[in-house]
Design a protein around this motif. Structure first.
Motif, PDB file in Angstrom:
ATOM      1  N   HIS A 101     -15.234 -68.553  30.438  1.00 32.10           N
ATOM      2  CA  HIS A 101     -16.110 -68.716  28.987  1.00 32.10           C
ATOM      3  C   HIS A 101     -17.173 -67.540  28.958  1.00 32.10           C
ATOM      4  CE1 HIS A 101     -18.993 -70.274  25.944  1.00 32.10           C
ATOM      5  NE2 HIS A 101     -17.941 -71.084  25.255  1.00 32.10           N
ATOM      6  N   PRO A 102     -17.474 -66.913  27.932  1.00 34.87           N
ATOM      7  CA  PRO A 102     -18.470 -65.840  28.243  1.00 34.87           C
ATOM      8  C   PRO A 102     -19.790 -66.275  28.575  1.00 34.87           C
ATOM      9  CG  PRO A 102     -17.707 -65.865  25.715  1.00 34.87           C
ATOM     10  CD  PRO A 102     -16.874 -67.113  26.587  1.00 34.87           C
ATOM     11  N   ILE A 103     -20.415 -67.352  28.492  1.00 37.35           N
ATOM     12  CA  ILE A 103     -21.537 -67.945  29.199  1.00 37.35           C
ATOM     13  C   ILE A 103     -21.377 -67.929  30.697  1.00 37.35           C
ATOM     14  CG2 ILE A 103     -22.970 -69.894  29.315  1.00 37.35           C
ATOM     15  CD1 ILE A 103     -23.462 -68.317  26.668  1.00 37.35           C
ATOM     16  N   SER A 104     -20.202 -68.454  31.118  1.00 33.75           N
ATOM     17  CA  SER A 104     -20.286 -68.273  32.512  1.00 33.75           C
ATOM     18  C   SER A 104     -20.203 -66.939  33.068  1.00 33.75           C
ATOM     19  CB  SER A 104     -18.572 -69.166  32.909  1.00 33.75           C
ATOM     20  OG  SER A 104     -18.448 -70.240  32.365  1.00 33.75           O
ATOM     21  N   LYS A 105     -19.470 -65.916  32.230  1.00 31.04           N
ATOM     22  CA  LYS A 105     -19.450 -64.466  32.785  1.00 31.04           C
ATOM     23  C   LYS A 105     -20.845 -64.056  32.608  1.00 31.04           C
ATOM     24  CE  LYS A 105     -18.123 -60.100  32.757  1.00 31.04           C
ATOM     25  NZ  LYS A 105     -17.944 -59.420  33.987  1.00 31.04           N
ATOM     26  N   VAL A 106     -21.524 -64.379  31.846  1.00 28.37           N
ATOM     27  CA  VAL A 106     -23.040 -63.913  31.738  1.00 28.37           C
ATOM     28  C   VAL A 106     -23.877 -64.391  32.790  1.00 28.37           C
ATOM     29  CG1 VAL A 106     -25.184 -64.028  30.400  1.00 28.37           C
ATOM     30  CG2 VAL A 106     -23.116 -63.353  29.291  1.00 28.37           C
ATOM     31  N   ILE A 107     -23.730 -65.855  33.106  1.00 29.30           N
ATOM     32  CA  ILE A 107     -24.462 -66.331  34.252  1.00 29.30           C
ATOM     33  C   ILE A 107     -24.007 -65.852  35.528  1.00 29.30           C
ATOM     34  CG2 ILE A 107     -24.934 -68.523  35.501  1.00 29.30           C
ATOM     35  CD1 ILE A 107     -24.719 -70.012  32.598  1.00 29.30           C
ATOM     36  N   ALA A 108     -22.806 -65.577  35.643  1.00 27.96           N
ATOM     37  CA  ALA A 108     -22.225 -65.213  37.020  1.00 27.96           C
ATOM     38  C   ALA A 108     -22.788 -63.650  37.156  1.00 27.96           C
ATOM     39  CB  ALA A 108     -20.785 -64.818  36.984  1.00 27.96           C
ATOM     40  N   ASP A 109     -22.816 -62.834  36.349  1.00 28.14           N
ATOM     41  CA  ASP A 109     -23.310 -61.567  36.247  1.00 28.14           C
ATOM     42  C   ASP A 109     -24.672 -61.388  36.518  1.00 28.14           C
ATOM     43  OD1 ASP A 109     -20.774 -60.671  35.935  1.00 28.14           O
ATOM     44  OD2 ASP A 109     -21.246 -59.735  33.799  1.00 28.14           O
ATOM     45  N   ILE A 110     -25.746 -62.199  35.996  1.00 32.70           N
ATOM     46  CA  ILE A 110     -26.998 -62.014  35.942  1.00 32.70           C
ATOM     47  C   ILE A 110     -27.409 -62.772  37.397  1.00 32.70           C
ATOM     48  CG2 ILE A 110     -29.113 -63.171  35.108  1.00 32.70           C
ATOM     49  CD1 ILE A 110     -28.050 -62.873  32.386  1.00 32.70           C
ATOM     50  N   THR A 111     -26.690 -63.685  37.644  1.00 38.34           N
ATOM     51  CA  THR A 111     -26.779 -64.140  39.362  1.00 38.34           C
ATOM     52  C   THR A 111     -26.683 -63.405  40.345  1.00 38.34           C
ATOM     53  OG1 THR A 111     -26.290 -66.549  38.400  1.00 38.34           O
ATOM     54  CG2 THR A 111     -26.520 -66.061  40.795  1.00 38.34           C
ATOM     55  N   LYS A 112     -25.699 -62.441  39.995  1.00 39.66           N
ATOM     56  CA  LYS A 112     -25.210 -61.651  41.180  1.00 39.66           C
ATOM     57  C   LYS A 112     -26.144 -60.252  41.217  1.00 39.66           C
ATOM     58  CE  LYS A 112     -20.957 -58.965  42.321  1.00 39.66           C
ATOM     59  NZ  LYS A 112     -19.914 -58.368  41.764  1.00 39.66           N
ATOM     60  N   TYR A 113     -26.664 -59.839  39.886  1.00 42.32           N
ATOM     61  CA  TYR A 113     -27.601 -58.867  39.914  1.00 42.32           C
ATOM     62  C   TYR A 113     -28.976 -59.221  40.775  1.00 42.32           C
ATOM     63  CZ  TYR A 113     -31.259 -55.835  37.906  1.00 42.32           C
ATOM     64  OH  TYR A 113     -32.370 -54.994  37.921  1.00 42.32           O
ATOM     65  N   PHE A 114     -29.465 -60.440  40.325  1.00 44.46           N
ATOM     66  CA  PHE A 114     -30.907 -61.037  41.165  1.00 44.46           C
ATOM     67  C   PHE A 114     -30.625 -61.356  42.478  1.00 44.46           C
ATOM     68  CE2 PHE A 114     -32.226 -61.203  36.400  1.00 44.46           C
ATOM     69  CZ  PHE A 114     -33.361 -60.760  36.699  1.00 44.46           C
ATOM     70  N   SER A 115     -29.151 -61.571  42.778  1.00 37.85           N
ATOM     71  CA  SER A 115     -29.299 -62.026  44.150  1.00 37.85           C
ATOM     72  C   SER A 115     -29.279 -60.788  45.126  1.00 37.85           C
ATOM     73  CB  SER A 115     -27.791 -63.093  44.499  1.00 37.85           C
ATOM     74  OG  SER A 115     -26.765 -62.086  44.298  1.00 37.85           O
ATOM     75  N   GLN A 116     -28.868 -59.584  44.382  1.00 35.10           N
ATOM     76  CA  GLN A 116     -28.783 -58.360  45.383  1.00 35.10           C
ATOM     77  C   GLN A 116     -30.328 -58.061  45.418  1.00 35.10           C
ATOM     78  OE1 GLN A 116     -26.397 -56.225  43.021  1.00 35.10           O
ATOM     79  NE2 GLN A 116     -24.571 -57.012  44.109  1.00 35.10           N
ATOM     80  N   ILE A 117     -31.334 -58.654  44.705  1.00 31.49           N
ATOM     81  CA  ILE A 117     -32.821 -58.219  45.183  1.00 31.49           C
ATOM     82  C   ILE A 117     -33.552 -59.554  45.480  1.00 31.49           C
ATOM     83  CG2 ILE A 117     -32.938 -56.019  43.624  1.00 31.49           C
ATOM     84  CD1 ILE A 117     -34.134 -57.956  41.296  1.00 31.49           C
ATOM     85  N   GLY A 118     -33.014 -60.274  46.301  1.00 34.00           N
ATOM     86  CA  GLY A 118     -33.596 -61.420  46.768  1.00 34.00           C
ATOM     87  C   GLY A 118     -33.875 -62.678  46.479  1.00 34.00           C
ATOM     88  N   PHE A 119     -33.061 -62.832  45.243  1.00 35.93           N
ATOM     89  CA  PHE A 119     -33.348 -64.207  44.617  1.00 35.93           C
ATOM     90  C   PHE A 119     -32.287 -65.256  45.028  1.00 35.93           C
ATOM     91  CE2 PHE A 119     -36.140 -63.567  40.731  1.00 35.93           C
ATOM     92  CZ  PHE A 119     -36.453 -62.069  40.962  1.00 35.93           C
ATOM     93  N   GLN A 120     -32.704 -66.553  45.275  1.00 37.33           N
ATOM     94  CA  GLN A 120     -32.099 -67.483  45.832  1.00 37.33           C
ATOM     95  C   GLN A 120     -31.597 -68.268  44.369  1.00 37.33           C
ATOM     96  OE1 GLN A 120     -33.579 -70.029  48.914  1.00 37.33           O
ATOM     97  NE2 GLN A 120     -35.356 -68.929  48.813  1.00 37.33           N
TER      98      GLN A 120
END
Ligand code: DAH
Length: 328
Positions: A101-120
């Motif tokens: 689902h596009p919502i799963s895609k958006v959540i996965a993409d945003i989570t990946k982005y922020f996890s690369q700058i130290g977000f849990q």
């Protein structure tokens, strides 16, 4: 007799018939076996000649049966090869493959982005006490902000369906102390239904609490993120002064949409000292910012979906068109 048996062996139609013949001739009580047993009753001279004859017959029948067996087996294999042919030129049947689902895609993409700058990432419950959904976030009982949330209250209980992901700020900060950066994506609920609102939708909360964090860090983080998400290094953004009880100062962020139009994508601000105090954090030592974004809004803008209700109608044809084969 020899000719007769050989004739029968040669004309055997299948392996079963052939094996019956083998049993009749060479089996435990077979003709040849019996003859060999009977040799003992003969005189020595006779035994010698008869024995040689019978053994020659035994060899003859054995080899004839073996030969016939091989030829019958080959015949059977040939038959299978012609009958069990697979037409490899046939196109494959269309496979039923699922899509993300596009919502799963958006959540996965945003989570990946922020996890690369130290977000849990922290996950939280959909049902919250009013304490966590409102009070601890500095939204008192009769504050107009509480009315504007179109809350689903749970009868006979103090609990509500969470109206935003912000209660995860309280839950997380009461357990984990700064310095900390975290995200909390998930479902949220408000009694509202039209082309831009569904009663269930998704938000992503983001929080950074460290020493010396200021509004510049907030702006830089949001601007970099939005330009990455919308794949436009020149994307125009506007921080519009706004009000949220849990941040001070607060802003709403709009993105410029080419045609001179601005579209709101998120709310944000500096953590209110009262909210930090409600989590047992000394606001003279730690400062931080928070933001809350609507996932449907991000997905609609990025993928050109203009009616939010389509997300949750469960139409697989829609998902075939707007879904993703992979989200990693
Ligand atoms: N919780 C707000 C809402 O649902 C969005 C929001 C605004 C979240 C500002 C934040 C923030 O963390 O700092 O409307």
């Amino acid at each position: 007799m020899q000719q007769e048996w050989l004739q029968q062996i040669n004309s055997a139609q299948d392996l079963k018939v052939l094996d019956e013949l083998r049993v009749q001739l060479l089996g435990k009580n077979g003709l040849i076996t019996q003859q060999l047993k009977a040799l003992g009753t003969l005189a020595p001279e006779e035994r010698k000649t008869k024995g040689a004859q019978i053994n020659a017959l035994k060899d003859l029948f054995t080899s004839s049966i073996d030969e016939k067996k091989i030829s019958l087996e080959q015949q059977a294999l040939k038959l299978r090869l012609t009958n069990e042919k697979i037409d490899i030129t046939l196109p494959p049947r269309p496979e039923m493959v699922g899509k993300f689902h596009p919502i799963s895609k958006v959540i996965a993409d945003i989570t990946k982005y922020f996890s690369q700058i130290g977000f849990q990432v922290f996950d939280g419950p959909h049902i919250e006490t009013q304490e966590l959904n409102f009070d601890a976030l500095n939204i008192p009982a009769h504050h107009p902000a509480r009315q504007s949330h179109d809350t689903f209250y749970i009868e006979g209980s103090d609990e509500v369906l969470r109206t935003h992901t912000s209660p995860m700020e309280i839950r997380t900060l009461r357990k984990h102390k700064p310095p900390i950066r975290f995200l909390s994506p998930g479902r949220t609920f408000r009694s509202d239904y039209d082309a831009t609102h569904t009663p269930m939708f998704h938000q992503m909360e983001g929080v950074v609490i460290e020493e010396g964090i200021n509004f510049g860090h907030l702006k830089g983080t949001i601007i970099d993120f939005c330009r990455w998400f919308f794949e436009d290094p020149n994307l125009k953004l506007r921080f519009r002064p706004s009000f949220f009880p849990f941040t001070e100062p607060s802003a709403e962020v709009d993105i410029g949409w080419g045609n001179g139009k601005w579209l709101e994508v998120l709310g944000c601000g500096m953590m209110h000292p009262t909210v930090l105090a409600n989590c047992g954090i000394d606001s003279t030592k730690y400062q931080g910012f928070a933001f809350g974004m609507g996932m449907e809004r991000f997905a609609m803008l990025k993928y050109g979906i203009n009616d939010i209700r389509a997300f949750y109608e469960g139409d697989t044809r829609w998902l075939d068109m707007h879904g993703f084969g992979s989200i990693t």
